[in-house]
Design a protein around this motif. Structure first.
Motif, PDB file in Angstrom:
ATOM      1  N   ALA A  30     -58.232  37.376  12.886  1.00  0.00           N
ATOM      2  CA  ALA A  30     -57.014  37.410  13.704  1.00  0.00           C
ATOM      3  C   ALA A  30     -55.861  37.997  12.903  1.00  0.00           C
ATOM      4  O   ALA A  30     -55.556  37.523  11.805  1.00  0.00           O
ATOM      5  N   PRO A  31     -55.198  39.041  13.436  1.00  0.00           N
ATOM      6  CA  PRO A  31     -54.115  39.702  12.696  1.00  0.00           C
ATOM      7  C   PRO A  31     -52.990  38.749  12.280  1.00  0.00           C
ATOM      8  O   PRO A  31     -52.375  38.931  11.232  1.00  0.00           O
ATOM      9  N   PHE A  32     -52.712  37.723  13.072  1.00  0.00           N
ATOM     10  CA  PHE A  32     -51.589  36.835  12.727  1.00  0.00           C
ATOM     11  C   PHE A  32     -51.837  36.103  11.413  1.00  0.00           C
ATOM     12  O   PHE A  32     -50.903  35.742  10.704  1.00  0.00           O
ATOM     13  N   ALA A 238     -47.285  36.581  26.920  1.00  0.00           N
ATOM     14  CA  ALA A 238     -48.330  35.851  26.211  1.00  0.00           C
ATOM     15  C   ALA A 238     -48.708  34.625  27.038  1.00  0.00           C
ATOM     16  O   ALA A 238     -47.863  34.048  27.732  1.00  0.00           O
ATOM     17  N   GLY A 239     -49.999  34.253  26.978  1.00  0.00           N
ATOM     18  CA  GLY A 239     -50.472  33.078  27.699  1.00  0.00           C
ATOM     19  C   GLY A 239     -50.637  31.903  26.754  1.00  0.00           C
ATOM     20  O   GLY A 239     -49.743  31.590  25.952  1.00  0.00           O
ATOM     21  N   HIS A 240     -51.812  31.268  26.823  1.00  0.00           N
ATOM     22  CA  HIS A 240     -52.072  30.038  26.074  1.00  0.00           C
ATOM     23  C   HIS A 240     -52.249  30.309  24.580  1.00  0.00           C
ATOM     24  O   HIS A 240     -52.174  29.386  23.777  1.00  0.00           O
ATOM     25  N   HIS A 241     -52.492  31.565  24.232  1.00  0.00           N
ATOM     26  CA  HIS A 241     -52.734  31.912  22.825  1.00  0.00           C
ATOM     27  C   HIS A 241     -51.748  32.989  22.366  1.00  0.00           C
ATOM     28  O   HIS A 241     -52.153  34.126  22.090  1.00  0.00           O
ATOM     29  N   PRO A 242     -50.465  32.674  22.255  1.00  0.00           N
ATOM     30  CA  PRO A 242     -49.493  33.719  21.903  1.00  0.00           C
ATOM     31  C   PRO A 242     -49.771  34.320  20.526  1.00  0.00           C
ATOM     32  O   PRO A 242     -49.463  35.498  20.297  1.00  0.00           O
ATOM     33  N   GLU A 243     -50.371  33.536  19.631  1.00  0.00           N
ATOM     34  CA  GLU A 243     -50.668  34.068  18.295  1.00  0.00           C
ATOM     35  C   GLU A 243     -51.695  35.192  18.354  1.00  0.00           C
ATOM     36  O   GLU A 243     -51.743  36.049  17.467  1.00  0.00           O
ATOM     37  N   LEU A 244     -52.524  35.190  19.395  1.00  0.00           N
ATOM     38  CA  LEU A 244     -53.530  36.246  19.553  1.00  0.00           C
ATOM     39  C   LEU A 244     -53.022  37.378  20.444  1.00  0.00           C
ATOM     40  O   LEU A 244     -53.344  38.537  20.234  1.00  0.00           O
ATOM     41  N   GLN A 246     -49.651  38.107  21.323  1.00  0.00           N
ATOM     42  CA  GLN A 246     -48.414  38.764  20.856  1.00  0.00           C
ATOM     43  C   GLN A 246     -48.152  38.359  19.406  1.00  0.00           C
ATOM     44  O   GLN A 246     -47.182  37.639  19.097  1.00  0.00           O
ATOM     45  N   PRO A 247     -49.024  38.804  18.491  1.00  0.00           N
ATOM     46  CA  PRO A 247     -48.902  38.322  17.111  1.00  0.00           C
ATOM     47  C   PRO A 247     -47.549  38.646  16.464  1.00  0.00           C
ATOM     48  O   PRO A 247     -47.016  37.820  15.712  1.00  0.00           O
ATOM     49  N   ALA A 252     -42.661  36.477  14.173  1.00  0.00           N
ATOM     50  CA  ALA A 252     -41.200  36.501  14.062  1.00  0.00           C
ATOM     51  C   ALA A 252     -40.617  35.109  14.293  1.00  0.00           C
ATOM     52  O   ALA A 252     -39.747  34.646  13.540  1.00  0.00           O
ATOM     53  N   SER A 253     -41.113  34.432  15.342  1.00  0.00           N
ATOM     54  CA  SER A 253     -40.609  33.078  15.636  1.00  0.00           C
ATOM     55  C   SER A 253     -40.930  32.114  14.506  1.00  0.00           C
ATOM     56  O   SER A 253     -40.076  31.318  14.083  1.00  0.00           O
TER      57      SER A 253
END
Lengths: 259, 392
Positions: A30-32, A238-244, A246-247, A252-253
């Motif tokens: 996962a890029p994040f 982004a839905g239930h998995h914002p880290e995936l 909208q990484p 940023a957040s």
């Protein structure tokens, strides 16, 4: 402490960010993860029964998982550890923060489950085991067509195809079984947790995918309102998995909050 | 010598929902709205099937009840309720509850109380069957589908202790169930307790049934699976130094229709596979993606394209060839049952699912008469399977 599979990334000298995963362990692809690991020491265990972590024969409650993560915090170096929990892992993180630990320094809850807000005939959290996987997929992602390949969130069953290996399927099945063991009933919440969230005394960020229809942003807003001084933010598209999904916005957040 | 017992099992199906509704439904079990169940039709079905059970009582065919929930496949819903009625409207035959779903019931002590009551009402004609269940039943009963094998065994242990303890309250603090004060009234009529059965083809469970001497029944297992399950039972007893089981420890459930002629039986028997082609349709989250349905290692085989498709064109001939149906004139059915017994290494109790699918009340009554009068007498005093095999 019991054996756990642990994903480690980032400089050993960096501030520790403990990631508590949701329905599946944090993917090293996962890029994040790589983005967070630029400056931070990432520690991401797989819960007992998930990934390659063994499941002790009698484990089957949130109580077991909370104590596992209290052990994890004990074992980590340093005194200022940030904890981020995703979905089901957000529930674990919230319980952990209520239980309290001297090393716990910052808390981030991402699209977390764990509490009951609505009336007895209102379903706050979509039933993950009694909803058609196609519907889960639709509700879990802002745009299911753009979900990352090879990294599995809710509705993963809809992604099963010839490109998935047997090992991936076996891992997903084991994770799904273990999730069910811990969270079938009451489904994904502790009826008593809501009344004890006021005991969370560390700065808290509650982060939500704006399009999450597994647990809605309104649920997240209410969750945040029960934690003293918690900050609530949403991530668009982004839905239930914002880290995936909208990484960049997710990072940023998180960085803004932790810095 | 072995005499095969014949048992009648009817699931009380409800095949009256319009096909277009069933085709459009994600699942015909668990989630089909009950507005499609007409209580007048249901009342007629209960009347008809209780009448069939009274005929079986007159004819010497034993009776099986069971339960499933929230679907077109089964209107029994609460096996102890139905079994209690059957206990009162019959006089002679044995009654097997196969069974209430103990992995869904929160209190095994209550289950033991219900069964003890039925045993007394029937004056000792009750057999108690255990089924692990799964699939749609887990959502209908809000039961965690994980660890149900362990939960089932603890429930059986607590039920057995409840039925066999007669000296005042005992305490139970197990992994799945706790009860500080167990003291059921009435106690069962049969001593030390009614016979236990369990329906499973899960090999470790079959082995445990063997060690405990519980009757092992297979549902539609066909020749090979059934033989393997019975072998697991026998080997477990042998390994534990226990006596070899008699054939009455083994039971098999198949579709069955007995007619005057093979042609008639095949024609009416063709109404039965509705059970498999229509009434088991269930949503993927209640079947192949339900946690605990199979070990994770089996997921690839279960999930890859083409797996677990519902059969749509099951013929009587194919079901007979697979050992899943006995159908024909009385002599034909006798031959089929005798051959099945040989191929699985012995079976003493055949459960016939006759009033199933679209089979009518009149058709079922006719089959029961022929079964009792012309099939059953030919299944008495059969030479032991092993002995015969050795002689040959």
């Amino acid at each position: 402490m019991i054996d756990l599979e642990i994903l480690r990334a980032g400089p050993e000298s960096g501030d520790i960010l403990l990631l508590i995963h949701g329905i599946n362990p944090v993917s090293p692809k996962a890029p994040f993860v790589a983005d967070l690991a630029r400056t931070r020491r990432i520690i991401a265990p797989s819960h007992p029964g998930f990934g390659a972590s063994p499941l002790p024969p009698d484990f089957d409650t949130m109580y077991d998982l909370v104590n596992v993560y209290l052990d994890v915090l004990d074992s980590l170096p340093g005194t200022r550890i940030a904890v981020a929990g995703f979905g089901f892992g957000g529930w674990i993180a919230a319980e952990l923060a209520v239980a309290g630990h001297p090393k716990l320094h910052r808390l981030i809850l991402i699209d977390a489950v764990g509490i009951k807000i609505g009336g007895r005939e209102d379903r706050d959290i979509v039933h993950m085991f009694n909803t058609n996987p196609v519907e889960l997929d639709r509700r879990a992602w802002h745009d299911p067509a753009k979900r990352p390949a090879g990294i599995y969130g809710l509705g993963w069953q809809a992604a099963i195809g010839d490109d998935m290996t047997d090992d991936e399927m076996i891992a997903l099945a084991r994770n799904w079984d273990s999730l069910c063991l811990f969270a079938w009933r009451p489904h994904m919440f502790n009826p008593r947790l809501k009344d004890w969230l006021h005991r969370i005394h560390v700065p808290t960020l509650v982060l939500w995918g704006e399009s999450d229809r597994i647990v809605t942003p309104d649920y997240g807003r209410h969750y945040a309102s029960l934690i003293p001084d918690a900050v609530f933010e949403t991530i668009p598209q982004a839905g239930h998995h914002p880290e995936l999904e909208q990484p960049a916005a997710f990072i940023a957040s998180v960085e803004r909050f932790l810095s | 010598m072995t005499s095969i017992e014949l048992w009648n099992h009817c699931e009380n199906p409800y095949p009256f929902v319009p096909a277009e509704v069933l085709d459009a439904a994600e699942s015909v079990r668990a989630s089909l709205p009950n507005k499609y169940c007409d209580p007048d039709i249901a009342a007629r079905l209960y009347d008809e099937i209780f009448e069939e059970y009274q005929l079986c009582d007159d004819l010497g065919l034993h009776i099986v009840t069971n339960e499933h929930h929230s679907g077109i496949n089964n209107l029994w819903a609460a096996s102890p309720v139905i079994t209690g009625i059957v206990a009162r409207i019959t006089k002679k035959v044995r009654i097997l509850s196969l069974g209430t779903l103990i992995t869904v019931r929160p209190d095994p002590v209550r289950v033991a109380t219900e069964y003890a009551t039925i045993d007394v009402i029937s004056r000792g004609r009750l057999d108690i069957g255990f089924v692990k269940s799964g699939a749609t039943e887990m959502v209908s009963g809000d039961a965690n589908p994980m660890r149900i094998r362990e939960r089932e065994w603890e429930a059986i242990d607590l039920i057995e202790k409840s039925l066999t303890s007669h000296d005042g309250p005992f305490s139970w603090e197990g992994k799945f169930f706790t009860h500080p004060h167990v003291n059921i009234w009435p106690r069962p009529y049969q001593q030390p307790r009614p016979e236990f059965w369990a329906a499973t083809s899960d090999m470790p469970t079959c082995a445990e049934l063997g060690r405990r001497g519980i009757v092992n029944t297979l549902l539609f297992g066909g020749y090979d699976r059934t033989r393997q399950a019975f072998e697991a039972y026998k080997q477990a007893r042998h390994a534990a130094g226990l006596p070899a089981p008699k054939e009455d420890r083994f039971s098999y459930m198949a579709f069955c229709y007995v007619g005057d002629t093979d042609e008639e039986a095949f024609r009416i028997g063709q109404k039965i596979p509705w059970f498999l082609t229509v009434s088991i349709k269930s949503a993927p989250q209640m079947s192949k993606f339900q946690p605990g349905q199979f070990p994770p290692e089996m997921a690839p085989a279960a999930w890859r394209a083409g797996s677990s498709k519902r059969p749509t064109n099951l013929t009587v001939e194919a079901l007979i060839a697979q050992g899943q149906m006995f159908a024909g004139n009385p002599d034909t059915v006798v031959k089929q049952i005798k051959a099945f017994r040989e191929r699985v290494g012995g079976v003493g109790r055949i459960i016939m699912m006759t009033r199933q699918g679209l089979v009518t009340h009149a058709e079922a009554m006719k089959s029961f008469n022929l079964t009792a009068n012309e099939v059953l007498p030919q299944l008495r005093d059969l030479p032991p399977v092993e002995e015969r095999a050795a002689a040959e």
